[in-house]
Scaffold this motif. Structure first.
Motif, mmCIF file in Angstrom:
data_model
loop_
_atom_site.group_PDB
_atom_site.id
_atom_site.type_symbol
_atom_site.label_atom_id
_atom_site.label_comp_id
_atom_site.label_asym_id
_atom_site.label_seq_id
_atom_site.Cartn_x
_atom_site.Cartn_y
_atom_site.Cartn_z
ATOM 1 N N ILE A 77 0.852 -1.204 0.000
ATOM 2 C CA ILE A 77 0.000 0.000 0.000
ATOM 3 C C ILE A 77 0.884 1.248 0.000
ATOM 4 O O ILE A 77 0.620 2.206 -0.734
ATOM 5 N N VAL A 116 -5.341 6.128 -1.017
ATOM 6 C CA VAL A 116 -5.796 4.797 -1.405
ATOM 7 C C VAL A 116 -6.967 4.912 -2.383
ATOM 8 O O VAL A 116 -7.989 4.241 -2.227
ATOM 9 N N MET A 134 -5.653 1.420 -5.731
ATOM 10 C CA MET A 134 -6.076 0.132 -5.179
ATOM 11 C C MET A 134 -6.190 -0.935 -6.267
ATOM 12 O O MET A 134 -5.941 -2.109 -6.012
ATOM 13 N N LEU A 191 -2.740 -2.113 -6.626
ATOM 14 C CA LEU A 191 -2.419 -2.959 -5.474
ATOM 15 C C LEU A 191 -3.021 -4.348 -5.645
ATOM 16 O O LEU A 191 -2.357 -5.354 -5.398
#
Length: 186
Positions: free
Chosen positions: A44, A159, A164, A167
């Motif tokens: 993250i 985020v 994301m 990720l």
């Protein structure tokens, strides 16, 4: 996205061409599940630092990020103070962006708090797509939007849905490799 064939004759996702660092990351890490809080917090954090930069830049600085952020030990990073921010702003080994440094500290604290609800890894896995995902040029998905919102509700910052989605690819919440890539389905 297209496939490229490496000098070793193996087909790979096109972005992995041109750098031994990218090739190694593609072949050994990208799209594979990671385990443990520190591994997830690292991903993250690195995805947030990558925003606006090349992934190669982040990978090249990864050892320095690991040192600067105590191996991504959430308890240690969550306790960083203004002196630590100043120290990190002077660390040429990492990306020296105050907002991203402060986000890493905020996210470490959110990670610690999230333990009461099952932890970061559990939350991320809850947002894995159901069923196969066909690799495409997407930068977001309904799942990445939902994950972004869930993390923000738990106090995480930097985020957004695009970060994301990257990720989710990186930690193997779905197989991001193109059909024909030697890593597809591996």
């Amino acid at each position: 996205m297209e496939l490229v064939r490496g000098a070793d004759g193996l087909a790979r996702c096109g972005w992995a061409a041109g750098s031994p660092v990218l090739l190694a990351y593609h072949d050994t890490e990208w799209g594979r599940p990671v385990h443990g809080e520190a591994a997830h917090l690292e991903r993250i954090t690195l995805e947030a630092f990558q925003s606006g930069l090349s992934w190669l830049t982040i990978l090249n600085k990864r050892p320095a990020f690991r040192a600067a952020f105590a191996g991504f030990d959430a308890d240690v990073v969550a306790a960083y103070d203004d002196a630590d921010v100043a120290r990190l702003m002077g660390d040429a080994g990492i990306v020296r962006n105050r907002r991203k440094i402060e986000a890493a500290i905020t996210n470490a604290a959110a990670c610690v708090a999230l333990r009461a609800d099952g932890g970061l890894e559990r939350l991320l896995r809850q947002h894995a797509p159901v069923g196969p995902v066909e690799p495409q040029a997407a930068t977001t998905s309904p799942e990445s939007v939902a994950l972004s919102k869930a993390l923000k509700r738990h106090g995480f910052v930097f985020v957004g849905p695009t970060t994301m989605y990257a990720l989710m690819e990186a930690i193997g919440l779905f197989d991001p490799h193109l059909p024909g890539c030697h890593r597809r389905g591996a």
